[in-house]
Design a protein around this motif. Structure first.
Motif, PDB file in Angstrom:
ATOM      1  N   THR A   1       0.823  -1.213   0.000  1.00  0.00           N
ATOM      2  CA  THR A   1       0.000   0.000   0.000  1.00  0.00           C
ATOM      3  C   THR A   1       0.857   1.263   0.000  1.00  0.00           C
ATOM      4  O   THR A   1       0.394   2.317  -0.422  1.00  0.00           O
ATOM      5  CB  THR A   1      -0.936   0.050   1.222  1.00  0.00           C
ATOM      6  OG1 THR A   1      -0.147   0.038   2.424  1.00  0.00           O
ATOM      7  CG2 THR A   1      -1.900  -1.133   1.219  1.00  0.00           C
ATOM      8  N   ARG A   2       2.105   1.169   0.491  1.00  0.00           N
ATOM      9  CA  ARG A   2       2.998   2.340   0.512  1.00  0.00           C
ATOM     10  C   ARG A   2       4.383   1.918   0.064  1.00  0.00           C
ATOM     11  O   ARG A   2       4.936   0.944   0.571  1.00  0.00           O
ATOM     12  CB  ARG A   2       3.077   2.943   1.908  1.00  0.00           C
ATOM     13  CG  ARG A   2       3.918   4.210   1.979  1.00  0.00           C
ATOM     14  CD  ARG A   2       4.014   4.771   3.407  1.00  0.00           C
ATOM     15  NE  ARG A   2       4.644   6.076   3.433  1.00  0.00           N
ATOM     16  CZ  ARG A   2       5.970   6.272   3.440  1.00  0.00           C
ATOM     17  NH1 ARG A   2       6.801   5.241   3.447  1.00  0.00           N
ATOM     18  NH2 ARG A   2       6.453   7.507   3.463  1.00  0.00           N
ATOM     19  N   LEU A   3       4.933   2.667  -0.896  1.00  0.00           N
ATOM     20  CA  LEU A   3       6.256   2.369  -1.433  1.00  0.00           C
ATOM     21  C   LEU A   3       7.084   3.645  -1.446  1.00  0.00           C
ATOM     22  O   LEU A   3       6.631   4.683  -1.939  1.00  0.00           O
ATOM     23  CB  LEU A   3       6.131   1.815  -2.858  1.00  0.00           C
ATOM     24  CG  LEU A   3       7.433   1.549  -3.627  1.00  0.00           C
ATOM     25  CD1 LEU A   3       8.287   0.496  -2.912  1.00  0.00           C
ATOM     26  CD2 LEU A   3       7.123   1.105  -5.052  1.00  0.00           C
ATOM     27  N   ALA A   4       8.289   3.582  -0.882  1.00  0.00           N
ATOM     28  CA  ALA A   4       9.218   4.711  -0.908  1.00  0.00           C
ATOM     29  C   ALA A   4      10.457   4.287  -1.698  1.00  0.00           C
ATOM     30  O   ALA A   4      11.055   3.245  -1.404  1.00  0.00           O
ATOM     31  CB  ALA A   4       9.604   5.131   0.505  1.00  0.00           C
ATOM     32  N   VAL A   5      10.821   5.086  -2.705  1.00  0.00           N
ATOM     33  CA  VAL A   5      11.950   4.754  -3.565  1.00  0.00           C
ATOM     34  C   VAL A   5      12.812   5.981  -3.774  1.00  0.00           C
ATOM     35  O   VAL A   5      12.377   7.115  -3.584  1.00  0.00           O
ATOM     36  CB  VAL A   5      11.479   4.226  -4.944  1.00  0.00           C
ATOM     37  CG1 VAL A   5      10.645   2.967  -4.787  1.00  0.00           C
ATOM     38  CG2 VAL A   5      10.711   5.293  -5.713  1.00  0.00           C
ATOM     39  N   SER A   6      14.061   5.742  -4.185  1.00  0.00           N
ATOM     40  CA  SER A   6      14.929   6.851  -4.585  1.00  0.00           C
ATOM     41  C   SER A   6      15.526   6.522  -5.939  1.00  0.00           C
ATOM     42  O   SER A   6      15.794   5.360  -6.258  1.00  0.00           O
ATOM     43  CB  SER A   6      16.040   7.087  -3.545  1.00  0.00           C
ATOM     44  OG  SER A   6      16.864   5.948  -3.420  1.00  0.00           O
ATOM     45  N   GLY A   7      15.702   7.580  -6.749  1.00  0.00           N
ATOM     46  CA  GLY A   7      16.277   7.407  -8.072  1.00  0.00           C
ATOM     47  C   GLY A   7      17.706   7.892  -8.094  1.00  0.00           C
ATOM     48  O   GLY A   7      18.360   7.982  -7.063  1.00  0.00           O
ATOM     49  N   GLY A   8      18.172   8.213  -9.288  1.00  0.00           N
ATOM     50  CA  GLY A   8      19.545   8.690  -9.430  1.00  0.00           C
ATOM     51  C   GLY A   8      19.564  10.126  -9.903  1.00  0.00           C
ATOM     52  O   GLY A   8      18.659  10.895  -9.612  1.00  0.00           O
TER      53      GLY A   8
END
Length: 200
Positions: free
Chosen positions: A79-86
């Motif tokens: 239900t909740r997703l935290a991501v980081s890119g470049g």
């Protein structure tokens, strides 16, 4: 831990990230919140077919070239997703949004219960891709409620009119700068410019 509901680390990244995170999702299928997945580290894994002898070679090739889809398939209750890119043109974030955007077959959507997506270090994101993602999630009618984009070099990724429309549909969108990709800019006559070579 089959009843685990939340998992977060300072950074989920490294040479075997995709395999480890897939194992986490498979072993804990009730996980609803997954935090700080570092997308750039998912490509170019150090795995080899020998490390995955239980897979057919063509299956291993597909997994190695589509790690984001494989990871998302492993978290059906998310239900909740935290991501980081470049930095620069971020193909990883684009791939993530493509994978999470519902297509014509709404039965086949990945992470159907997703309600919140938090993205940091979001350079290279395109407005059209964000609008397609949010519009698709609204069309899915499964209760998507929040898109938060942190450390964005561009604050007008979503126009005011689009933001008002999404708000009327119950979706809150937040875009903040707070530096560039998590790096604070140093603009001091005493310290000089930032050592990261960021153009303003």
């Amino acid at each position: 831990m089959p009843r685990l509901r939340q998992f977060s680390a300072e950074t989920l990244g490294g040479p075997s990230t995709s395999r480890s995170v897939v194992a986490l999702g498979t072993g804990s299928p009730l996980i609803q919140e997954l935090g700080n997945l570092h997308l750039p580290s998912l490509q170019g894994q150090a795995d080899s077919p020998a490390d995955n002898a239980w897979l057919l070679e063509e299956d291993w090739e597909w997994i190695r070239s589509h790690p984001i889809e494989v990871i998302l398939q492993s978290f059906p209750s998310l239900t909740r997703l935290a991501v980081s890119g470049g930095y620069g043109p971020d193909l990883h974030l684009s791939e993530l949004l493509h994978a999470l955007t519902p297509g014509d077959n709404l039965e086949a959507v990945l992470c159907p219960a997703l309600r919140e997506l938090v993205v940091t270090s979001s350079s290279g994101l395109e407005s059209s891709l964000l609008n397609t993602f949010v519009g698709g999630r609204i069309r899915l009618a499964q209760g998507f409620r929040r898109l938060e984009i942190q450390n964005s070099p561009v604050l007008d990724l979503i126009s005011k009119a689009e933001n008002e429309f999404y708000c009327s549909q119950g979706v809150d969108i937040s875009v903040s700068s707070g530096g560039f990709g998590g790096l604070e800019l140093v603009l001091s006559p005493w310290m000089g410019l930032s050592p990261y070579g960021i153009e303003l």
